[in-house]
Motif scaffolding. Sequence first.
Motif, PDB file in Angstrom:
ATOM      1  N   PRO A 422       0.810  -1.225   0.000  1.00  0.00           N
ATOM      2  CA  PRO A 422       0.000   0.000   0.000  1.00  0.00           C
ATOM      3  C   PRO A 422       0.841   1.272   0.000  1.00  0.00           C
ATOM      4  O   PRO A 422       0.503   2.240  -0.691  1.00  0.00           O
ATOM      5  CB  PRO A 422      -0.837  -0.129   1.277  1.00  0.00           C
ATOM      6  N   ALA A 423       1.930   1.284   0.751  1.00  0.00           N
ATOM      7  CA  ALA A 423       2.779   2.476   0.780  1.00  0.00           C
ATOM      8  C   ALA A 423       3.434   2.714  -0.580  1.00  0.00           C
ATOM      9  O   ALA A 423       3.545   3.860  -1.035  1.00  0.00           O
ATOM     10  CB  ALA A 423       3.852   2.322   1.858  1.00  0.00           C
ATOM     11  N   VAL A 424       3.853   1.642  -1.234  1.00  0.00           N
ATOM     12  CA  VAL A 424       4.454   1.774  -2.570  1.00  0.00           C
ATOM     13  C   VAL A 424       3.435   2.334  -3.550  1.00  0.00           C
ATOM     14  O   VAL A 424       3.726   3.261  -4.325  1.00  0.00           O
ATOM     15  CB  VAL A 424       4.978   0.406  -3.063  1.00  0.00           C
ATOM     16  N   VAL A 425       2.240   1.796  -3.545  1.00  0.00           N
ATOM     17  CA  VAL A 425       1.202   2.228  -4.491  1.00  0.00           C
ATOM     18  C   VAL A 425       0.834   3.691  -4.258  1.00  0.00           C
ATOM     19  O   VAL A 425       0.655   4.460  -5.221  1.00  0.00           O
ATOM     20  CB  VAL A 425      -0.033   1.319  -4.381  1.00  0.00           C
ATOM     21  N   ARG A 426       0.729   4.112  -3.006  1.00  0.00           N
ATOM     22  CA  ARG A 426       0.387   5.515  -2.722  1.00  0.00           C
ATOM     23  C   ARG A 426       1.420   6.460  -3.308  1.00  0.00           C
ATOM     24  O   ARG A 426       1.076   7.441  -3.979  1.00  0.00           O
ATOM     25  CB  ARG A 426       0.270   5.727  -1.206  1.00  0.00           C
ATOM     26  N   GLU A 427       2.698   6.182  -3.065  1.00  0.00           N
ATOM     27  CA  GLU A 427       3.734   7.088  -3.569  1.00  0.00           C
ATOM     28  C   GLU A 427       3.840   7.020  -5.089  1.00  0.00           C
ATOM     29  O   GLU A 427       4.030   8.042  -5.753  1.00  0.00           O
ATOM     30  CB  GLU A 427       5.084   6.766  -2.932  1.00  0.00           C
ATOM     31  N   LEU A 428       3.704   5.829  -5.638  1.00  0.00           N
ATOM     32  CA  LEU A 428       3.797   5.690  -7.086  1.00  0.00           C
ATOM     33  C   LEU A 428       2.670   6.457  -7.770  1.00  0.00           C
ATOM     34  O   LEU A 428       2.899   7.128  -8.800  1.00  0.00           O
ATOM     35  CB  LEU A 428       3.750   4.212  -7.465  1.00  0.00           C
ATOM     36  N   ASP A 429       1.480   6.402  -7.230  1.00  0.00           N
ATOM     37  CA  ASP A 429       0.355   7.141  -7.806  1.00  0.00           C
ATOM     38  C   ASP A 429       0.649   8.642  -7.851  1.00  0.00           C
ATOM     39  O   ASP A 429       0.281   9.332  -8.816  1.00  0.00           O
ATOM     40  CB  ASP A 429      -0.918   6.889  -7.004  1.00  0.00           C
ATOM     41  N   GLU A 430       1.300   9.160  -6.812  1.00  0.00           N
ATOM     42  CA  GLU A 430       1.640  10.586  -6.774  1.00  0.00           C
ATOM     43  C   GLU A 430       2.656  10.955  -7.844  1.00  0.00           C
ATOM     44  O   GLU A 430       2.655  12.082  -8.364  1.00  0.00           O
ATOM     45  CB  GLU A 430       2.188  10.954  -5.397  1.00  0.00           C
ATOM     46  N   ARG A 431       3.517  10.006  -8.214  1.00  0.00           N
ATOM     47  CA  ARG A 431       4.598  10.291  -9.152  1.00  0.00           C
ATOM     48  C   ARG A 431       4.216  10.022 -10.608  1.00  0.00           C
ATOM     49  O   ARG A 431       4.950  10.410 -11.519  1.00  0.00           O
ATOM     50  CB  ARG A 431       5.830   9.454  -8.782  1.00  0.00           C
ATOM     51  N   LEU A 432       3.085   9.367 -10.839  1.00  0.00           N
ATOM     52  CA  LEU A 432       2.738   8.947 -12.197  1.00  0.00           C
ATOM     53  C   LEU A 432       2.590  10.092 -13.195  1.00  0.00           C
ATOM     54  O   LEU A 432       3.018   9.955 -14.354  1.00  0.00           O
ATOM     55  CB  LEU A 432       1.475   8.091 -12.174  1.00  0.00           C
ATOM     56  N   PRO A 433       1.990  11.236 -12.845  1.00  0.00           N
ATOM     57  CA  PRO A 433       1.879  12.301 -13.859  1.00  0.00           C
ATOM     58  C   PRO A 433       3.233  12.739 -14.425  1.00  0.00           C
ATOM     59  O   PRO A 433       3.374  12.905 -15.645  1.00  0.00           O
ATOM     60  CB  PRO A 433       1.184  13.432 -13.092  1.00  0.00           C
ATOM     61  N   ALA A 434       4.220  12.909 -13.585  1.00  0.00           N
ATOM     62  CA  ALA A 434       5.545  13.308 -14.067  1.00  0.00           C
ATOM     63  C   ALA A 434       6.220  12.174 -14.818  1.00  0.00           C
ATOM     64  O   ALA A 434       6.903  12.397 -15.835  1.00  0.00           O
ATOM     65  CB  ALA A 434       6.416  13.751 -12.895  1.00  0.00           C
ATOM     66  N   LEU A 435       6.017  10.942 -14.347  1.00  0.00           N
ATOM     67  CA  LEU A 435       6.664   9.801 -14.986  1.00  0.00           C
ATOM     68  C   LEU A 435       6.119   9.560 -16.383  1.00  0.00           C
ATOM     69  O   LEU A 435       6.877   9.242 -17.306  1.00  0.00           O
ATOM     70  CB  LEU A 435       6.461   8.547 -14.124  1.00  0.00           C
ATOM     71  N   THR A 436       4.835   9.710 -16.581  1.00  0.00           N
ATOM     72  CA  THR A 436       4.212   9.340 -17.859  1.00  0.00           C
ATOM     73  C   THR A 436       4.099  10.495 -18.855  1.00  0.00           C
ATOM     74  O   THR A 436       3.562  10.316 -19.946  1.00  0.00           O
ATOM     75  CB  THR A 436       2.815   8.752 -17.615  1.00  0.00           C
ATOM     76  N   ASP A 437       4.618  11.661 -18.520  1.00  0.00           N
ATOM     77  CA  ASP A 437       4.552  12.816 -19.420  1.00  0.00           C
ATOM     78  C   ASP A 437       5.378  12.568 -20.681  1.00  0.00           C
ATOM     79  O   ASP A 437       6.556  12.225 -20.605  1.00  0.00           O
ATOM     80  CB  ASP A 437       5.072  14.056 -18.688  1.00  0.00           C
ATOM     81  N   ARG A 438       4.755  12.738 -21.845  1.00  0.00           N
ATOM     82  CA  ARG A 438       5.467  12.579 -23.123  1.00  0.00           C
ATOM     83  C   ARG A 438       5.517  13.872 -23.923  1.00  0.00           C
ATOM     84  O   ARG A 438       5.938  13.870 -25.089  1.00  0.00           O
ATOM     85  CB  ARG A 438       4.785  11.485 -23.954  1.00  0.00           C
ATOM     86  N   SER A 439       5.123  14.973 -23.322  1.00  0.00           N
ATOM     87  CA  SER A 439       5.047  16.233 -24.057  1.00  0.00           C
ATOM     88  C   SER A 439       6.406  16.759 -24.486  1.00  0.00           C
ATOM     89  O   SER A 439       6.499  17.568 -25.412  1.00  0.00           O
ATOM     90  CB  SER A 439       4.330  17.286 -23.205  1.00  0.00           C
ATOM     91  N   HIS A 440       7.479  16.289 -23.841  1.00  0.00           N
ATOM     92  CA  HIS A 440       8.825  16.769 -24.176  1.00  0.00           C
ATOM     93  C   HIS A 440       9.305  16.261 -25.525  1.00  0.00           C
ATOM     94  O   HIS A 440      10.235  16.818 -26.119  1.00  0.00           O
ATOM     95  CB  HIS A 440       9.821  16.352 -23.090  1.00  0.00           C
ATOM     96  N   GLY A 441       8.723  15.152 -26.022  1.00  0.00           N
ATOM     97  CA  GLY A 441       9.083  14.657 -27.347  1.00  0.00           C
ATOM     98  C   GLY A 441      10.411  13.933 -27.437  1.00  0.00           C
ATOM     99  O   GLY A 441      10.890  13.653 -28.552  1.00  0.00           O
TER     100      GLY A 441
END
Length: 451
Positions: A422-441
């Motif tokens: 549960p602790a891993v999933v909570r922190e990972l969820d918080e980091r997903l927007p930055a991790l999955t951003d592809r706008s930089h190309g």
Amino acid sequence: MTQPADLVITGCTVLVHDEQERIGFQEDAGIVVRDGAVAEVTSAGAARRTPAAEHIDAAGQVALPGFVNCHTHAPMAALRGLAEDLPTEEWFNDVVWPVETNLTPRDVELGARLACAEMIRAGVTCFADHYFAMDAVAAVVAECGMRALLGEAYFSSQGPEGRERSLEFALRHRGAAGGRITTALAPHAPYTVTDADLAATADLAREHGLPVHLHAAENREQTDASLARHGATPIEILERTGILGTDVLIAHGTGIVERDLPVLARAEGRTAVASAPRGYLKFAWPTTTPVRALREIGVPVGLATDGAASNNSLDVWESMALTSLIQKSTERDPRWLTARQALHHATVQSAQAVGLGDDVGRIAPGRRADLVLVDLTGPHTQPVHDLAATLVHSARSCDVRTTVVDGRVLMRDRELLTLDVPAVVRELDERLPALTDRSHGRRIQEYGIQD
């Protein structure tokens, strides 16, 4: 007076191997563990009379050697489901390699924690990992208690620094975590690493006594493109660059063709192939790993899942069942691959594939105590007419009740003891927007098997 054993398991049926590696089952058995190794496999009665610091009553359960995931990218559990229903080239170029430019060591650590939790719950005790920021993965392995063959991946586009980092990581972590971590050099693949870099890697492997773990002949398209461009298959490139003169673990190999077989047969080093069949079905590749042909030339085929971004699962149990079914279909022979043969791939051959054939893969005196207890009392596994078939085709990874590595219980009665999911999933969820951003190309690499 003899010191108490560390762990005694009683009342189970134990999967055992004879001197010819044939599989058998010892009923109403007991397993005695001392100093992280199997001291003896005996009767349940004798084991119950053995004093022990910890005791597990495994009545109604089957003890199996812990499964080995022979090729994965554990941190990619953080990318599970991100790139769906795409051809290989689009999967890499449009999603995965742009996202991987965002990876931080913390992302890698969290992905690895999630992956290790999943694998422990699925009865996997050892995995071969090939990824980036591998110091973070090594730290997770040391903490959670698993066993692993780890390699820092590199591309030639990174320059000589990539190869140097791979070597430095391998030398620094070899034998870490009380010997549970072994290491490899990890060039990505012949289509992303030049012949010169592969040759230099082979020289370093021989100089330092390290194995090599890489992708090669992943699919038939890669083999066809390599023949058109170089006049040689990816396997032939591994031979001419000296990689096949080292101990090498080849991921996938669905593009291995007839002309490759004598090349692999005459390889000077220990050569093995890791097969992850679920991903091949998902990518709609036209061929699968030629398990039967490889077996006939003495090349062990270990079972794998690849990363969860392509496979969606780190369930080697599923890989075992799929391997048996797909081989039957491919060979048009219901007698190949049998359930017993599938169990052999999941145990002995998988241990051999990652260079640990003398240490794990069997429950026998002197082997490390890496094992799982499987509950077969559920309705989907009853009645049992053929225990091997029940294990391969009826049981599921969720039937694993207990997972033990080096004599240490990592999961008991489905409760993880070394990881906080549960602790891993909570922190990972918080980091997903930055991790999955592809706008930089940007991409870490370009997938293109043709010029």
